[in-house]
Design an enzyme around this catalytic site. Sequence first.
Site, mmCIF file in Angstrom:
data_model
loop_
_atom_site.group_PDB
_atom_site.id
_atom_site.type_symbol
_atom_site.label_atom_id
_atom_site.label_comp_id
_atom_site.label_asym_id
_atom_site.label_seq_id
_atom_site.Cartn_x
_atom_site.Cartn_y
_atom_site.Cartn_z
ATOM 1 N N GLY A 151 0.874 -1.091 -0.106
ATOM 2 C CA GLY A 151 -0.115 -0.033 -0.246
ATOM 3 C C GLY A 151 0.963 1.394 0.025
ATOM 4 O O GLY A 151 1.881 1.173 0.675
ATOM 5 N N ARG A 204 1.131 -4.943 -5.927
ATOM 6 C CA ARG A 204 1.344 -6.228 -5.141
ATOM 7 C C ARG A 204 1.438 -7.219 -6.377
ATOM 8 O O ARG A 204 0.898 -7.282 -7.092
ATOM 9 C CB ARG A 204 0.052 -6.588 -4.256
ATOM 10 C CG ARG A 204 -0.085 -5.340 -3.255
ATOM 11 C CD ARG A 204 -1.259 -5.767 -2.224
ATOM 12 N NE ARG A 204 -1.875 -4.614 -1.686
ATOM 13 C CZ ARG A 204 -1.560 -4.184 -0.400
ATOM 14 N NH1 ARG A 204 -0.351 -4.763 0.347
ATOM 15 N NH2 ARG A 204 -2.089 -3.026 0.063
ATOM 16 N N ASP A 253 5.512 -5.515 5.662
ATOM 17 C CA ASP A 253 6.498 -6.522 6.275
ATOM 18 C C ASP A 253 6.227 -7.365 5.138
ATOM 19 O O ASP A 253 7.061 -8.418 5.061
ATOM 20 C CB ASP A 253 6.070 -6.626 7.775
ATOM 21 C CG ASP A 253 4.683 -7.200 7.917
ATOM 22 O OD1 ASP A 253 3.710 -6.720 6.751
ATOM 23 O OD2 ASP A 253 4.386 -7.447 8.985
ATOM 24 N N THR A 265 4.246 2.232 5.730
ATOM 25 C CA THR A 265 2.991 1.792 5.721
ATOM 26 C C THR A 265 1.898 2.667 6.646
ATOM 27 O O THR A 265 2.669 2.909 7.762
ATOM 28 C CB THR A 265 2.725 0.312 5.713
ATOM 29 O OG1 THR A 265 1.543 0.093 6.448
ATOM 30 C CG2 THR A 265 3.306 0.027 7.252
ATOM 31 N N ASP A 319 -0.239 1.951 8.513
ATOM 32 C CA ASP A 319 -0.817 1.342 9.682
ATOM 33 C C ASP A 319 0.019 1.031 10.995
ATOM 34 O O ASP A 319 -0.573 0.895 12.049
ATOM 35 C CB ASP A 319 -1.281 -0.237 9.394
ATOM 36 C CG ASP A 319 -2.356 -0.162 8.232
ATOM 37 O OD1 ASP A 319 -3.223 0.647 8.334
ATOM 38 O OD2 ASP A 319 -2.715 -1.243 7.682
ATOM 39 N N ASP A 359 2.076 -1.054 11.389
ATOM 40 C CA ASP A 359 1.915 -2.446 12.071
ATOM 41 C C ASP A 359 3.223 -3.332 11.847
ATOM 42 O O ASP A 359 3.283 -4.660 11.558
ATOM 43 C CB ASP A 359 0.712 -3.108 11.448
ATOM 44 C CG ASP A 359 0.749 -3.110 9.978
ATOM 45 O OD1 ASP A 359 1.687 -2.591 9.247
ATOM 46 O OD2 ASP A 359 -0.065 -3.829 9.330
ATOM 47 N N ARG A 370 -6.394 -2.958 9.734
ATOM 48 C CA ARG A 370 -7.235 -4.465 9.701
ATOM 49 C C ARG A 370 -6.924 -5.070 11.000
ATOM 50 O O ARG A 370 -7.704 -5.766 11.545
ATOM 51 C CB ARG A 370 -6.894 -5.138 8.419
ATOM 52 C CG ARG A 370 -7.468 -4.737 7.445
ATOM 53 C CD ARG A 370 -7.306 -5.842 6.115
ATOM 54 N NE ARG A 370 -5.861 -5.996 6.050
ATOM 55 C CZ ARG A 370 -5.293 -5.174 4.696
ATOM 56 N NH1 ARG A 370 -5.948 -4.169 4.175
ATOM 57 N NH2 ARG A 370 -3.942 -5.345 4.403
HETATM 58 P P1 ATP Z 1 1.000 -2.929 3.362
HETATM 59 O O1 ATP Z 1 1.347 -2.975 4.867
HETATM 60 O O2 ATP Z 1 0.800 -1.545 3.034
HETATM 61 O O3 ATP Z 1 -0.093 -3.886 3.249
HETATM 62 P P2 ATP Z 1 3.069 -4.812 2.570
HETATM 63 O O4 ATP Z 1 4.484 -4.620 2.107
HETATM 64 O O5 ATP Z 1 2.984 -5.519 3.741
HETATM 65 O O6 ATP Z 1 2.481 -3.613 2.777
HETATM 66 P P3 ATP Z 1 2.141 -6.848 1.083
HETATM 67 O O7 ATP Z 1 0.734 -7.046 -0.170
HETATM 68 O O8 ATP Z 1 2.146 -7.818 2.186
HETATM 69 O O9 ATP Z 1 2.184 -5.409 1.351
HETATM 70 O O10 ATP Z 1 3.288 -7.369 0.083
HETATM 71 C C1 ATP Z 1 3.702 -6.687 -1.060
HETATM 72 C C2 ATP Z 1 4.366 -7.414 -1.934
HETATM 73 O O11 ATP Z 1 5.592 -8.115 -1.283
HETATM 74 C C3 ATP Z 1 3.420 -8.758 -2.131
HETATM 75 O O12 ATP Z 1 2.749 -8.262 -3.447
HETATM 76 C C4 ATP Z 1 4.450 -9.566 -2.960
HETATM 77 O O13 ATP Z 1 4.954 -9.340 -4.274
HETATM 78 C C5 ATP Z 1 5.550 -9.379 -1.761
HETATM 79 N N1 ATP Z 1 5.512 -10.416 -0.827
HETATM 80 C C6 ATP Z 1 4.810 -10.669 0.008
HETATM 81 N N2 ATP Z 1 5.037 -11.643 0.765
HETATM 82 C C7 ATP Z 1 5.830 -12.154 0.293
HETATM 83 C C8 ATP Z 1 6.772 -13.505 0.574
HETATM 84 N N3 ATP Z 1 6.302 -14.212 1.618
HETATM 85 N N4 ATP Z 1 7.638 -13.783 -0.038
HETATM 86 C C9 ATP Z 1 7.908 -12.903 -1.311
HETATM 87 N N5 ATP Z 1 7.367 -11.876 -1.346
HETATM 88 C C10 ATP Z 1 6.388 -11.584 -0.756
#
Ligand code: ATP
Length: 320
Positions: free
Chosen positions: A11, A72, A103, A125, A127, A129, A171
């Site tokens: 995000g 994503r 994360d 992010t 959140d 979190d 969330r």
């Molecule tokens: P937000 O907190 O805004 O949701 P985020 O980085 O946690 O941010 P995610 O959608 O969980 O958002 O992860 C972003 C991208 O990181 C995913 O679309 C994927 O490409 C990659 N990713 C997430 N989890 C994994 C994983 N276990 N292994 C490899 N790549 C990952």
Amino acid sequence: MKKIGVLTSGGDAPGMNAAIRAVVRYGCEHDMEVYGILRGYNGLMQGDMYQMNLRSVSNIINRGGTILYSARSEEFKTEAGMQKAIAVCKEVGLDGIVVIGGDGSFKGARDLSLRGIPCIGVPGTIDNDIGCCDYTIGYDTAMNTVREMVDRLRDTTESHDRCSVVEVMGRKAGYIALYAGIACGATTILIPELEYDLQRDVIDRMRKTQKTGKKHFIIVVAEGIGKVDEMAKKIQDYTGVETRATVLGHVQRGGTPTVRDRVNASLMGARAVQLLQEGKSNRVVAMKKDDIVDYDIFDALNMTKTLDIDLYQIAHDISI
Ligand code: ATP
């Protein structure tokens, strides 16, 4: 380190641009070529990137969103997707990548680091979190946006003796709800970390304050609790107070970043490049109180943090 990449993933969050700016400027000033990778890991797999210079990041410190766009990618999570990304890194000759995201994005950075592409994560992010960080880029702006929106709602809520049930982002984490809820003088704050009982925590509290002359109410509810329309209807049925639900949604993601987000994002972006310069890999830059620190991504992903329940109790006590 001669050639590095920077991407934003997950995000978007206000302040990501300030972090990109810092990575690009710090890198360029230290004789590196810096590539902006578009749309997160999608762009990395497709080689969708361009070389940035000092002027590529002019006039962005004040802008929300991310000039590199975010996405994503499910494909990147597969071994085939990962290999595609690694092939691109080798072809372009990227010696390291700064990944700005949450994360989930750090897990991607960890997997790339494990396969020989040095990566440094920067927490972006709204959140807040991420277990290893007291603060994430975008959180401060999001809280201030919620504060402004709820202040506006309060004006009309008060004028009509109503109750407003406001859903804010979060969330699994109630940070935005708790801090913005305190700042907005919410009668009740509902967060995913704590179980709640509508009768006890909302309706009885409203009745108690009604006896002291209170006629309008703000109930702040974290996204993870949800069902605000249903909740508003029940509150109205039980209390007789006209009640409306408002879901703030993605307005919380956008907007001009606050001073705190701009400064911290700038410092963390520069620190990420310093770590690459020092030959480090698989690290996350984090803020602990006011200090910038860094952790191994494996350790960082295993860290947890807990919301300050004492604060919740105080918020509860003074909102009556
Ligand atoms: P937000 O907190 O805004 O949701 P985020 O980085 O946690 O941010 P995610 O959608 O969980 O958002 O992860 C972003 C991208 O990181 C995913 O679309 C994927 O490409 C990659 N990713 C997430 N989890 C994994 C994983 N276990 N292994 C490899 N790549 C990952």
